[in-house]
Design a protein around this motif. Structure first.
Motif, PDB file in Angstrom:
ATOM      1  N   ALA A  63       0.822  -1.205   0.000  1.00  6.61           N
ATOM      2  CA  ALA A  63       0.000   0.000   0.000  1.00  6.61           C
ATOM      3  C   ALA A  63       0.857   1.257   0.000  1.00  6.61           C
ATOM      4  O   ALA A  63       0.486   2.273  -0.600  1.00  6.61           O
ATOM      5  N   VAL A  64       2.012   1.190   0.632  1.00  3.97           N
ATOM      6  CA  VAL A  64       2.901   2.348   0.717  1.00  3.97           C
ATOM      7  C   VAL A  64       3.331   2.815  -0.664  1.00  3.97           C
ATOM      8  O   VAL A  64       3.435   4.020  -0.928  1.00  3.97           O
ATOM      9  N   SER A  70       8.907   6.505  -4.350  1.00  5.23           N
ATOM     10  CA  SER A  70       9.926   7.512  -4.083  1.00  5.23           C
ATOM     11  C   SER A  70      10.941   6.882  -3.143  1.00  5.23           C
ATOM     12  O   SER A  70      10.758   5.747  -2.677  1.00  5.23           O
ATOM     13  N   GLY A  71      12.008   7.586  -2.854  1.00  2.00           N
ATOM     14  CA  GLY A  71      12.986   7.054  -1.925  1.00  2.00           C
ATOM     15  C   GLY A  71      12.381   6.776  -0.564  1.00  2.00           C
ATOM     16  O   GLY A  71      12.652   5.744   0.052  1.00  2.00           O
ATOM     17  N   VAL A  72      11.519   7.673  -0.104  1.00  3.04           N
ATOM     18  CA  VAL A  72      10.908   7.516   1.217  1.00  3.04           C
ATOM     19  C   VAL A  72       9.972   6.312   1.242  1.00  3.04           C
ATOM     20  O   VAL A  72      10.037   5.474   2.154  1.00  3.04           O
ATOM     21  N   THR A  73       9.097   6.212   0.243  1.00  8.80           N
ATOM     22  CA  THR A  73       8.132   5.107   0.243  1.00  8.80           C
ATOM     23  C   THR A  73       8.819   3.767   0.032  1.00  8.80           C
ATOM     24  O   THR A  73       8.441   2.757   0.636  1.00  8.80           O
ATOM     25  N   LEU A  74       9.858   3.739  -0.804  1.00  8.08           N
ATOM     26  CA  LEU A  74      10.548   2.477  -1.053  1.00  8.08           C
ATOM     27  C   LEU A  74      11.294   2.012   0.193  1.00  8.08           C
ATOM     28  O   LEU A  74      11.268   0.824   0.535  1.00  8.08           O
ATOM     29  N   LYS A  76      10.543   2.642   3.254  1.00  9.09           N
ATOM     30  CA  LYS A  76       9.550   2.160   4.214  1.00  9.09           C
ATOM     31  C   LYS A  76       9.048   0.777   3.824  1.00  9.09           C
ATOM     32  O   LYS A  76       8.875  -0.098   4.686  1.00  9.09           O
ATOM     33  N   ALA A  77       8.806   0.561   2.520  1.00  9.67           N
ATOM     34  CA  ALA A  77       8.323  -0.744   2.060  1.00  9.67           C
ATOM     35  C   ALA A  77       9.362  -1.830   2.339  1.00  9.67           C
ATOM     36  O   ALA A  77       9.019  -2.926   2.800  1.00  9.67           O
TER      37      ALA A  77
END
Length: 378
Positions: A63-64, A70-74, A76-77
């Motif tokens: 879901a993220v 993006s760097g942040v979402t990746l 976190k995933a």
């Protein structure tokens, strides 16, 4: 990674499917035979609390990144997938999604290529041992097969296996459509692209609609691309990728002024922002007869590359070609071949992209095609 050192680059595919390869007679390993694979059995036993918790973490990680990466979402995933594996070390999807995430880390987190792909191979191997018929694992296998061997036919066979095992998987249809486009089989590509949209829902469907212009552009249907994204922008204004494709289409039609307008809309924060979008804007400046502006953006990209940050070598090559610097363009195409990123690589565009119309008369372009794997494709 120990497996890579033991097997060597030429044996990666065989090692990945658990075989001990014999010394090959050629430098290209055989494509794995997946004809005996059957759909994964549906679990009938009750799920343990650990399994349920891990499944939830995997879903949260997906879901993220569902609305964009993006760097942040990746990052976190990746953290979520790793946590899922700690909770349930037998969770095949966690390993397989983590493998794909590590491939993307080269672009979005500036992880060195060798490290990113070593991590991808390691997790792909673990996930496929747990569930060899998992469709997401087959997607990753197709990517890694191409990265290891430049063999589009092998990637095609793997995706066809995925379609046989799970014919209603939207992502498989999308990947297959993109691969067929690169091979020039446009009628089938359009069918599978449309099928992907019909099967998908929610954010996945929106993303597929956003990328429908790719096979159409490769087929030279530039007016279709313009009309599609004009309609898309009415529903979703300020979508940079829609302007990106419109810029490409206007440029291919020779309307360089309008291509520049669209490129500026695609990358309004330049010289900051996405490397691919900046290169697209540089290309638009070069084609519009504004080489100084193109070179300013090119300098930004070269600086990023020197710092080890992600750039899109293919698009930099296109800028140099538009500036009349053929040797530099060929050099950056060589770098794209070295850093290829799987079935969705920009190298799929090589045979159809109008950026290389003039270069195709250069004998050196044949060598680029060979190194990119197209000599293996009928």
């Amino acid at each position: 990674m120990r497996m890579i050192h033991r097997c060597g680059a030429a044996f990666l595919l065989a090692c990945l499917i658990g075989e001990t390869p014999a010394l090959p007679r050629s430098a290209t390993p055989a494509c794995p035979d997946l004809s005996a694979l059957q759909p994964s059995p549906v679990g009938e036993t009750a799920r343990t609390p650990e399994q349920i918790s891990a499944d939830k973490l995997v879903a949260e990680a997906q879901a993220v990144t569902s609305t964009g990466t993006s760097g942040v979402t990746l990052a976190k995933a990746i953290s979520q997938y790793e946590k899922a594996i700690r909770v349930d070390p037998q969770n095949a999807p966690a390993y397989l999604y983590l493998a794909n995430a590590h491939v993307s880390s080269q672009r979005y987190l500036s992880v060195p290529k060798k490290i990113a792909h070593a991590r991808a191979w390691e997790n792909l191997e673990k996930g496929r041992k747990l569930d060899p018929a998992n469709v997401h694992g087959l997607h990753a296998l197709a990517d890694q097969a191409f990265i290891a061997t430049n063999d589009y036919r092998c990637a095609k066979r793997i995706l066809e296996t995925a379609l046989r095992l799970a014919p209603n998987n939207a992502r498989t249809h999308r990947l297959y459509a993109e691969l067929l486009s690169g091979m020039g089989d446009f009628d089938q590509a359009f069918e599978h692209a449309d099928r992907a949209v019909a099967l998908a829902e929610g954010d996945e469907r929106s993303n597929l609609v956003l990328n429908l212009g790719r096979p159409r552009f490769m087929a030279g249907q530039y007016d279709w691309v313009l009309d599609h994204y004009e309609a898309f922008l009415k529903e979703s204004p300020d979508t940079g990728l829609a302007h990106f494709y419109r810029s490409l289409a206007f440029g291919a039609k020779g309307d360089y002024e309008q291509a520049l307008v669209e490129a500026k809309l695609a990358q309004p924060e330049a010289p900051a922002g996405d490397a691919g979008g900046i290169a697209m804007l540089a290309l638009a400046y070069a084609n519009a007869g504004q080489p100084e502006d193109a070179r300013k953006l090119l300098a930004e990209l070269l600086g990023r590359d020197a710092r080890g940050e992600h750039v899109v070598e293919y698009r930099i090559a296109a800028v140099y070609e538009a500036l009349g610097e053929r040797d530099e363009a060929l050099k950056w195409l060589d770098k794209e071949i070295e850093d290829r990123s799987g079935v969705g690589s920009w190298l799929l565009w090589l045979n159809q992209d109008p950026a290389w119309t003039a270069m195709r008369e250069d004998p050196r372009f044949k060598e680029i095609q060979r190194r990119a794997g197209w000599s293996l494709t009928p």
